[in-house]
Structure formats: C-alpha cells, structure tokens
Write a protein that holds these residues in place. Structure first.
Motif: not given
Length: 133
Positions: A108-109, A112, A116
């Motif tokens: 999920k990071r 973004r 990132k």
C-alpha cells in the motif's frame, strides 16, 4: 510477508485477482530467481503471496521462496529512478549474496500518490552478515 509461496507470471501478464481470496491483499512482488550468481541467467516474474496454490491458472507458475536471511533496503522517492539506484548500489556492494531469490515488495505504500515506498529484499549469507556486524 508470511506466506513463502509466490505465484508469478511474466511481468506483462500479472493479475493476482485470479487468486482472491488466497493472496495477501495489497502485496505484489517482483521476483528474481538465480541459476548460480550474477553471471548466470535468472528468472524475472511478478507475483503475489498466496496461502496455497492447489490450482494454478494456465500460464502462471509457482515459486516457493524458502526462509532465508535478507538484507532489506527501503526505497522512497521518485520511482523507478530510486529503485534503479538502490540496485546499482547493491550490485557494487560487498554483500555476500546467496543468489537464491531476491524480491521487491510493492504494498500500500507504493500506491500513495506521493512519497512512494518499496522494500528490496536481497538474500544474503547469514554467517557473513553476523561477522560483518
């Protein structure tokens, strides 16, 4: 990442949705498997962690990633430039790599819009890592 089972396909064909609900949500990996070392051929797949692979869709492959010691590099910033820079540093380093499986974890990071992040896992010799501390 707890499952040690990754299902991979050639990069242009990756679709982990084929494994729902068996895959680890939000985790996609770029997997590198080596024949011997950096001078030998290697495989390159995209995949996702799964809890089981009793049925595998046509065209996909299963790779069991064994438990091993990894040097982990957190990459953040402009992608893919920063990932390439980390790999360049790894290639030029004195890490005692095992050349089994290395992988990049996209979670999920990475989704973004800004800031990132990706984790790069490089399989290393645990005895050498202990000696270098």
């Amino acid at each position: 990442m707890h499952p040690c089972l990754l299902v991979g396909v050639p990069a242009e064909e990756c679709s982990c949705k084929d494994f729902a609900p068996r895959h680890t949500p939000g985790h996609v990996c770029r997997i590198f498997g080596y024949e011997r070392n950096w001078t030998a051929p290697y495989t390159y797949l995209l995949g996702c962690g799964v809890t089981r692979a009793d049925t595998v869709p046509e065209g996909m492959e299963v790779r069991h990633i064994p438990a091993q010691t990894y040097a982990v590099f957190r990459v953040n910033g402009r992608m893919p430039d920063e990932i390439l820079a980390v790999w360049a540093n790894i290639w030029g380093s004195d890490l005692t790599r095992t050349y089994t499986y290395d992988f990049e974890l996209y979670d999920k990071r990475f989704a973004r819009p800004l800031n990132k992040e990706v984790d790069v896992y490089v399989a290393v010799d645990p005895e050498h890592m202990e000696k270098s501390r």
